[in-house]
Write a protein that holds these residues in place. Sequence first.
Motif, short mmCIF file in Angstrom:
data_model
loop_
_atom_site.label_atom_id
_atom_site.label_comp_id
_atom_site.label_asym_id
_atom_site.label_seq_id
_atom_site.Cartn_x
_atom_site.Cartn_y
_atom_site.Cartn_z
N GLU A 302 0.80 -1.23 0.00
CA GLU A 302 0.00 0.00 0.00
C GLU A 302 0.82 1.27 0.00
OE1 GLU A 302 -3.03 0.37 2.89
OE2 GLU A 302 -3.86 -1.60 2.46
N VAL A 303 1.98 1.20 0.61
CA VAL A 303 2.78 2.40 0.83
C VAL A 303 4.10 2.27 0.09
CG1 VAL A 303 4.07 3.64 2.64
CG2 VAL A 303 1.72 2.92 3.08
N ALA A 304 4.62 3.39 -0.39
CA ALA A 304 5.95 3.36 -1.01
C ALA A 304 6.75 4.59 -0.55
CB ALA A 304 5.83 3.33 -2.53
N ILE A 305 8.02 4.35 -0.23
CA ILE A 305 8.88 5.43 0.25
C ILE A 305 10.17 5.43 -0.59
CG2 ILE A 305 10.17 6.35 2.23
CD1 ILE A 305 8.08 5.10 4.06
N PHE A 306 10.57 6.61 -1.04
CA PHE A 306 11.69 6.73 -1.97
C PHE A 306 12.82 7.50 -1.30
CE2 PHE A 306 7.69 6.12 -3.96
CZ PHE A 306 7.93 5.15 -4.91
N GLU A 307 14.03 7.01 -1.40
CA GLU A 307 15.15 7.62 -0.66
C GLU A 307 16.49 7.36 -1.34
OE1 GLU A 307 16.59 5.58 2.79
OE2 GLU A 307 15.54 3.74 2.30
N PRO A 308 17.40 8.30 -1.20
CA PRO A 308 18.77 8.01 -1.63
C PRO A 308 19.36 6.99 -0.66
CG PRO A 308 18.71 10.10 -0.46
CD PRO A 308 17.29 9.64 -0.58
N THR A 309 20.35 6.22 -1.08
CA THR A 309 20.88 5.23 -0.13
C THR A 309 21.91 5.84 0.81
OG1 THR A 309 22.53 4.42 -1.65
CG2 THR A 309 20.45 3.31 -1.69
N HIS A 310 22.37 7.05 0.50
CA HIS A 310 23.36 7.65 1.41
C HIS A 310 22.73 8.04 2.74
CE1 HIS A 310 21.94 11.80 0.78
NE2 HIS A 310 22.00 11.62 -0.53
N GLY A 311 23.60 8.29 3.71
CA GLY A 311 23.14 8.70 5.03
C GLY A 311 23.14 10.21 5.17
N SER A 312 23.25 10.68 6.40
CA SER A 312 23.08 12.11 6.69
C SER A 312 24.38 12.90 6.55
CB SER A 312 22.53 12.28 8.10
OG SER A 312 23.43 11.70 9.03
N ALA A 313 25.50 12.20 6.26
CA ALA A 313 26.82 12.83 6.08
C ALA A 313 27.02 14.03 7.00
CB ALA A 313 27.03 13.21 4.60
N PRO A 314 27.03 13.82 8.31
CA PRO A 314 27.06 14.95 9.25
C PRO A 314 28.23 15.91 9.01
CG PRO A 314 26.98 12.84 10.42
CD PRO A 314 27.03 12.51 8.98
N LYS A 315 29.34 15.40 8.46
CA LYS A 315 30.48 16.32 8.32
C LYS A 315 30.22 17.41 7.28
CE LYS A 315 33.02 12.98 5.53
NZ LYS A 315 34.19 12.22 5.23
N TYR A 316 29.22 17.21 6.44
CA TYR A 316 28.92 18.24 5.43
C TYR A 316 27.66 19.03 5.73
CZ TYR A 316 32.28 15.45 2.84
OH TYR A 316 33.39 14.77 2.47
N GLU A 317 26.98 18.70 6.81
CA GLU A 317 25.65 19.29 6.98
C GLU A 317 25.69 20.79 7.21
OE1 GLU A 317 23.25 18.43 10.49
OE2 GLU A 317 25.02 17.51 11.39
N ASN A 318 26.80 21.28 7.79
CA ASN A 318 26.82 22.72 8.10
C ASN A 318 27.56 23.55 7.06
OD1 ASN A 318 25.30 22.47 10.47
ND2 ASN A 318 27.13 21.72 11.57
N LEU A 319 27.99 22.95 5.97
CA LEU A 319 28.66 23.74 4.94
C LEU A 319 27.65 24.65 4.25
CD1 LEU A 319 31.13 21.23 3.23
CD2 LEU A 319 31.48 22.70 5.21
N ASN A 320 28.07 25.89 4.03
CA ASN A 320 27.18 26.85 3.38
C ASN A 320 27.96 27.62 2.32
OD1 ASN A 320 25.05 28.46 2.76
ND2 ASN A 320 25.27 29.80 4.55
N PRO A 321 27.72 27.45 1.03
CA PRO A 321 26.67 26.60 0.49
C PRO A 321 27.01 25.11 0.61
CG PRO A 321 28.01 27.47 -1.30
CD PRO A 321 28.51 28.10 -0.03
N SER A 322 25.96 24.31 0.51
CA SER A 322 26.14 22.87 0.59
C SER A 322 26.84 22.35 -0.67
CB SER A 322 24.78 22.20 0.71
OG SER A 322 24.91 20.82 0.50
N ILE A 323 27.65 21.31 -0.49
CA ILE A 323 28.42 20.79 -1.63
C ILE A 323 27.98 19.38 -2.05
CG2 ILE A 323 30.50 22.12 -1.06
CD1 ILE A 323 31.59 19.29 0.02
N VAL A 324 27.09 18.76 -1.30
CA VAL A 324 26.79 17.35 -1.61
C VAL A 324 26.00 17.22 -2.91
CG1 VAL A 324 26.93 16.56 0.77
CG2 VAL A 324 24.72 17.33 -0.15
N ASN A 325 26.12 16.06 -3.49
CA ASN A 325 25.51 15.81 -4.79
C ASN A 325 24.01 15.48 -4.59
OD1 ASN A 325 24.90 15.00 -7.37
ND2 ASN A 325 26.74 13.75 -7.60
N PRO A 326 23.13 16.25 -5.23
CA PRO A 326 21.69 15.98 -5.04
C PRO A 326 21.16 14.89 -5.98
CG PRO A 326 21.97 17.92 -6.43
CD PRO A 326 23.36 17.45 -6.07
#
Length: 395
Positions: A302-326
């Motif tokens: 009944e339900v479907a959830i879609f997600e990248p397989t990567h995790g939260s990569a905490p070392k990049y979370e506060n970079l501004n602008p962000s550099i991770v690949n979307p």
Amino acid sequence: MSKRTIVTMPGDGIGKTVLPEAIRVLDAVGFEADYVHADIGWEFWCKEGNPLPQRTLDLIEKHKIALFGAITSKPKSEAVKELDPALAGKGYVYYSPIVGLRQHFMLDICQRPCISFKGNPLNFIRKGPNDTIEEPEVNVVVFRQNTEGLYGGVEWTDPPQQVYDAFMTHPKFSKNFGWCPKDELAISTRIFTKKYSERIIRAAFEYAKKFGYKRVTLCEKPNVIRETSGMMLAICRNMTKEYEGIHFDYTNIDAQMMWLTKDPEKYGVIIAGNMFGDIVSDGFAGLVGGLGFACSANIGEEVAIFEPTHGSAPKYENLNPSIVNPIAMIMSACMMLDYLGEVGKADRIRKAIAKVVEEGKVRAYDMLKLRGSQEVMQQGAASTSEMTDAIIAAL
Ligand code: NAI
Ligand code: MG
């Protein structure tokens, strides 16, 4: 068609960065939907003692479709330390909310496409005859059983007496493990059911038939894990009779990991249980660009959830602008469009990504093989939003 409502769960770290980028692309391709935010992740573990609040389950129950970014998970002992002091000692136990989601909604079919984009500098290459360089085109879709097996959560340290007694009735247990004091035993089970084994295998064969894949491979270990892998193999052998023109074979997970780099272009659809599917899909993802490119779908009845397989990569979370690949997140959104029957829009986005990757003018830091830091922008890398802009421009 009436407007869809999509539940969005950005979660932690870079999940919060990439999910809005995917929605920008969905808007640009003309997909009409309302998005409702749902809470998930570490913050809610710390504040509420529950990383997957009931209100989030209710929203998904209601709307059936969700996009998920990523969450942060930490080991049990650290989880306890970060819990709000007001909640300490009240019996809260941390568990992975994504595993929780998969089990709660029985999202038993996990689909992970690993398909190389032409011109991606991260594509796997190997030496051919006379030192030539070959770049095999990988086009693999892994079907991983998502709810059972080693990740089923049926496990104990110092098992209860009845469990211990039941294990002792197995001759191999009493002979090989009977010497060990009960309180020094840790047991994690690997339970497979015929129903859900059949469902993942059926989904894989159907996918191969629909999209013209000529080969379906079961990747398990039936020679050693005779009962569970053996059951998968027996079901596959039976089902293959219904799919004329599709070649079926099986490999062992260990050998498969070696063959990955020898002849990855020879595989099409791969089926595996939960843990081996996790392993083999990460292996194939590594050949086509790695975490910045690896997308997935968790699909239940009944339900479907879609997600990248990567995790939260905490070392990049506060970079501004962000550099991770979307791209991994955007391609996960494409899988959602496929699921909703909007294949035309999904294909337009995938073609736009292919164009940007092949032109090579705009590349995220991972594609330039740089170490992630704020400096990558000076070294020619695109920021997360510039990457998305390029994809939108190519649409
Ligand atoms: P991770 O996937 O967050 O990051 C590993 C490395 O991969 C990063 O340092 C970065 O170099 C690269 N990377 C990841 N995503 C990228 C992207 N979009 N673009 C470019 N490079 C990217 O895995 P890690 O560091 O093992 O775990 C961090 C946290 O994430 C942990 O708390 C872990 O439990 C959690 N996690 C959550 C998952 C989920 O939400 N489904 C899956 C895997 C890990
Ligand atoms: Mg994994």
